[in-house]
Design a protein around this motif. Structure first.
Motif, PDB file in Angstrom:
ATOM      1  N   HIS A  49       0.833  -1.208   0.000  1.00  0.00           N
ATOM      2  CA  HIS A  49       0.000   0.000   0.000  1.00  0.00           C
ATOM      3  C   HIS A  49       0.869   1.260   0.000  1.00  0.00           C
ATOM      4  O   HIS A  49       0.560   2.238  -0.677  1.00  0.00           O
ATOM      5  CB  HIS A  49      -0.921   0.023   1.222  1.00  0.00           C
ATOM      6  CG  HIS A  49      -2.252  -0.614   0.987  1.00  0.00           C
ATOM      7  ND1 HIS A  49      -2.396  -1.968   0.817  1.00  0.00           N
ATOM      8  CD2 HIS A  49      -3.501  -0.079   0.884  1.00  0.00           C
ATOM      9  CE1 HIS A  49      -3.673  -2.258   0.629  1.00  0.00           C
ATOM     10  NE2 HIS A  49      -4.357  -1.124   0.657  1.00  0.00           N
ATOM     11  N   LEU A  52       2.180   1.840  -3.505  1.00  0.00           N
ATOM     12  CA  LEU A  52       1.134   2.319  -4.411  1.00  0.00           C
ATOM     13  C   LEU A  52       0.719   3.742  -4.077  1.00  0.00           C
ATOM     14  O   LEU A  52       0.447   4.552  -4.973  1.00  0.00           O
ATOM     15  CB  LEU A  52      -0.075   1.387  -4.343  1.00  0.00           C
ATOM     16  CG  LEU A  52       0.159  -0.045  -4.837  1.00  0.00           C
ATOM     17  CD1 LEU A  52      -1.113  -0.876  -4.679  1.00  0.00           C
ATOM     18  CD2 LEU A  52       0.621  -0.065  -6.284  1.00  0.00           C
ATOM     19  N   TYR A 103       3.397  -4.840 -11.106  1.00  0.00           N
ATOM     20  CA  TYR A 103       2.195  -4.012 -11.237  1.00  0.00           C
ATOM     21  C   TYR A 103       2.391  -2.942 -12.305  1.00  0.00           C
ATOM     22  O   TYR A 103       1.491  -2.701 -13.120  1.00  0.00           O
ATOM     23  CB  TYR A 103       1.873  -3.377  -9.891  1.00  0.00           C
ATOM     24  CG  TYR A 103       0.682  -2.446  -9.897  1.00  0.00           C
ATOM     25  CD1 TYR A 103      -0.611  -2.956  -9.924  1.00  0.00           C
ATOM     26  CD2 TYR A 103       0.845  -1.061  -9.852  1.00  0.00           C
ATOM     27  CE1 TYR A 103      -1.709  -2.108  -9.930  1.00  0.00           C
ATOM     28  CE2 TYR A 103      -0.236  -0.209  -9.848  1.00  0.00           C
ATOM     29  CZ  TYR A 103      -1.518  -0.732  -9.889  1.00  0.00           C
ATOM     30  OH  TYR A 103      -2.602   0.119  -9.893  1.00  0.00           O
ATOM     31  N   ASP A 144      -8.261   4.654  -0.285  1.00  0.00           N
ATOM     32  CA  ASP A 144      -6.963   4.464  -0.933  1.00  0.00           C
ATOM     33  C   ASP A 144      -6.782   5.398  -2.129  1.00  0.00           C
ATOM     34  O   ASP A 144      -5.780   6.096  -2.236  1.00  0.00           O
ATOM     35  CB  ASP A 144      -6.813   3.014  -1.408  1.00  0.00           C
ATOM     36  CG  ASP A 144      -6.648   2.034  -0.258  1.00  0.00           C
ATOM     37  OD1 ASP A 144      -6.322   2.477   0.858  1.00  0.00           O
ATOM     38  OD2 ASP A 144      -6.846   0.827  -0.484  1.00  0.00           O
ATOM     39  N   HIS A 159      -7.032  -0.728  -2.933  1.00  0.00           N
ATOM     40  CA  HIS A 159      -5.922  -1.660  -3.144  1.00  0.00           C
ATOM     41  C   HIS A 159      -6.072  -2.884  -2.240  1.00  0.00           C
ATOM     42  O   HIS A 159      -6.353  -2.748  -1.044  1.00  0.00           O
ATOM     43  CB  HIS A 159      -4.585  -0.985  -2.842  1.00  0.00           C
ATOM     44  CG  HIS A 159      -4.353   0.292  -3.593  1.00  0.00           C
ATOM     45  ND1 HIS A 159      -4.588   0.426  -4.939  1.00  0.00           N
ATOM     46  CD2 HIS A 159      -3.897   1.506  -3.169  1.00  0.00           C
ATOM     47  CE1 HIS A 159      -4.280   1.657  -5.320  1.00  0.00           C
ATOM     48  NE2 HIS A 159      -3.876   2.328  -4.269  1.00  0.00           N
ATOM     49  N   ASN A 197      -8.415  -3.046  -6.683  1.00  0.00           N
ATOM     50  CA  ASN A 197      -7.138  -3.103  -7.385  1.00  0.00           C
ATOM     51  C   ASN A 197      -6.328  -4.233  -6.757  1.00  0.00           C
ATOM     52  O   ASN A 197      -5.715  -4.056  -5.711  1.00  0.00           O
ATOM     53  CB  ASN A 197      -6.417  -1.758  -7.233  1.00  0.00           C
ATOM     54  CG  ASN A 197      -5.269  -1.597  -8.182  1.00  0.00           C
ATOM     55  OD1 ASN A 197      -5.311  -2.074  -9.310  1.00  0.00           O
ATOM     56  ND2 ASN A 197      -4.220  -0.926  -7.735  1.00  0.00           N
ATOM     57  N   TYR A 213      -2.574  -9.852 -11.473  1.00  0.00           N
ATOM     58  CA  TYR A 213      -3.183  -8.560 -11.174  1.00  0.00           C
ATOM     59  C   TYR A 213      -4.592  -8.517 -11.768  1.00  0.00           C
ATOM     60  O   TYR A 213      -4.901  -9.232 -12.727  1.00  0.00           O
ATOM     61  CB  TYR A 213      -2.349  -7.402 -11.747  1.00  0.00           C
ATOM     62  CG  TYR A 213      -0.912  -7.455 -11.309  1.00  0.00           C
ATOM     63  CD1 TYR A 213      -0.532  -6.910 -10.087  1.00  0.00           C
ATOM     64  CD2 TYR A 213       0.058  -8.083 -12.088  1.00  0.00           C
ATOM     65  CE1 TYR A 213       0.791  -6.996  -9.646  1.00  0.00           C
ATOM     66  CE2 TYR A 213       1.378  -8.175 -11.659  1.00  0.00           C
ATOM     67  CZ  TYR A 213       1.737  -7.631 -10.441  1.00  0.00           C
ATOM     68  OH  TYR A 213       3.026  -7.720 -10.004  1.00  0.00           O
ATOM     69  N   ARG A 215      -8.521  -5.873 -11.685  1.00  0.00           N
ATOM     70  CA  ARG A 215      -9.248  -4.740 -11.116  1.00  0.00           C
ATOM     71  C   ARG A 215     -10.752  -4.899 -11.386  1.00  0.00           C
ATOM     72  O   ARG A 215     -11.341  -4.164 -12.162  1.00  0.00           O
ATOM     73  CB  ARG A 215      -8.747  -3.407 -11.690  1.00  0.00           C
ATOM     74  CG  ARG A 215      -9.245  -2.193 -10.896  1.00  0.00           C
ATOM     75  CD  ARG A 215      -8.651  -0.891 -11.440  1.00  0.00           C
ATOM     76  NE  ARG A 215      -7.212  -0.800 -11.207  1.00  0.00           N
ATOM     77  CZ  ARG A 215      -6.447   0.202 -11.648  1.00  0.00           C
ATOM     78  NH1 ARG A 215      -7.007   1.196 -12.336  1.00  0.00           N
ATOM     79  NH2 ARG A 215      -5.156   0.218 -11.398  1.00  0.00           N
TER      80      ARG A 215
END
Length: 304
Positions: A49, A52, A103, A144, A159, A197, A213, A215
């Motif tokens: 976190h 990001l 990512y 986030d 996230h 995410n 990954y 979303r």
């Protein structure tokens, strides 16, 4: 009375954990020294976190930020002389680096952020929600990431580090809907999409199978927001009423709700059964826990 967003969702999952954590402010005693306990899933999520957050705040590559965090901490670890814990934390930072580095590649490959205008990073919320049993209630939390996507929709992006991509798909979760309601109350912002995410907790070795990954999103209607607002009202009324009762934490009104997540998600994993089987749980609690910040009138401390 300040009630955290997480407190609302947790009340529905386990009343005992909620009252121990939020009403009593009970937290594990920290060992002397730095990082003398091995990292857990929550620690990994916190590191990712942070990477990001920095990326969406100022463009710093998330894996570069993670490496900078690790380098800064390694010097502190060296002073502890606890090499085995040091190595475990290095592995956690290494995994976070791998997840964040991949990512950026995923963003470039998919273009999923194309046209996304960032309007908020780690946005703090403090929203008055009304009066319940004589208490003025404010709901607090943080978001986030939020922005306007390429379709012109206000979106919330939450996230998550996950075991598998898509594990949070399906009906929208309580947390994201709560934030959708709070933003409407705060300044009228009406999210039209709530997105997870997702970054998978895997080294991405040759044997690992993608996807790594994702979303997924849930679209929000006005009716969904209205129904969730009503749900929040019910939970808030229950929390205030039960907290005001002054009942002890082992009272049946604060019943536990054991699940498979307890062993890694609940700091009271060992304490909880003792509160039901006749053990001297108070002595154990005094030995293993200390009072932190509570969130009810008369018990609240000033928060930094």
């Amino acid at each position: 009375m300040r009630i955290r967003q997480s407190e609302l969702s947790q009340w529905a999952n386990c009343r005992r954990k909620t009252v121990l954590q939020y009403r009593e402010g009970l937290q594990r005693k920290k060992p002397e020294g730095l990082y003398l306990t091995p990292p857990n899933s929550a620690n990994l999520g916190t590191i990712v976190h942070a990477g990001l957050e920095q990326y969406y705040r100022d463009g710093t590559l998330p894996h570069a930020h993670v490496k900078a965090m690790a380098d800064a901490e390694i010097a502190k670890w060296a002073a502890t002389g606890v090499q085995d814990m040091n190595d475990k934390w290095k592995k956690a930072y290494n995994l976070a680096w791998i997840m964040c580095e991949g990512y950026i590649g995923w963003l470039e490959e998919t273009g999923i952020d194309a046209g996304l205008e960032i309007t908020g990073v780690e946005r703090e919320l403090e929203v008055p929600f009304g009066t319940y049993h004589g208490e003025e209630v404010t709901i607090v939390g943080h978001i986030d990431l939020e922005g306007i996507d390429a379709l012109g929709r206000p979106v919330l992006i939450d996230h998550k580090t996950v075991q598998s991509i898509g594990e949070h798909e399906g009906p929208v979760d309580f947390q994201r809907l709560t934030y959708a309601v709070l933003r409407r109350l705060e300044d009228g912002t009406a999210y039209r999409a709530l997105q997870h995410n997702q970054l998978r907790k895997v080294m991405r070795s040759a044997k690992a199978t993608p996807p790594f990954y994702g979303r997924p999103e849930v679209q929000v209607s006005d009716e969904m927001a209205r129904k969730h607002y009503q749900t929040m009202e019910v939970i808030i009324e229950e929390i205030v009423r039960h907290y005001q009762s002054g009942a002890p934490v082992d009272h049946p009104m604060f019943y536990p709700r054991p699940s498979r997540e307890c062993d890694w998600a609940c700091p009271y994993y060992n304490l909880c059964p003792m509160m039901s089987d006749g053990s001297d749980w108070k002595e154990y609690a005094e030995e293993m826990f200390e009072k932190g910040t509570a969130h009810v009138p008369g018990q609240q401390e000033e928060e930094a």
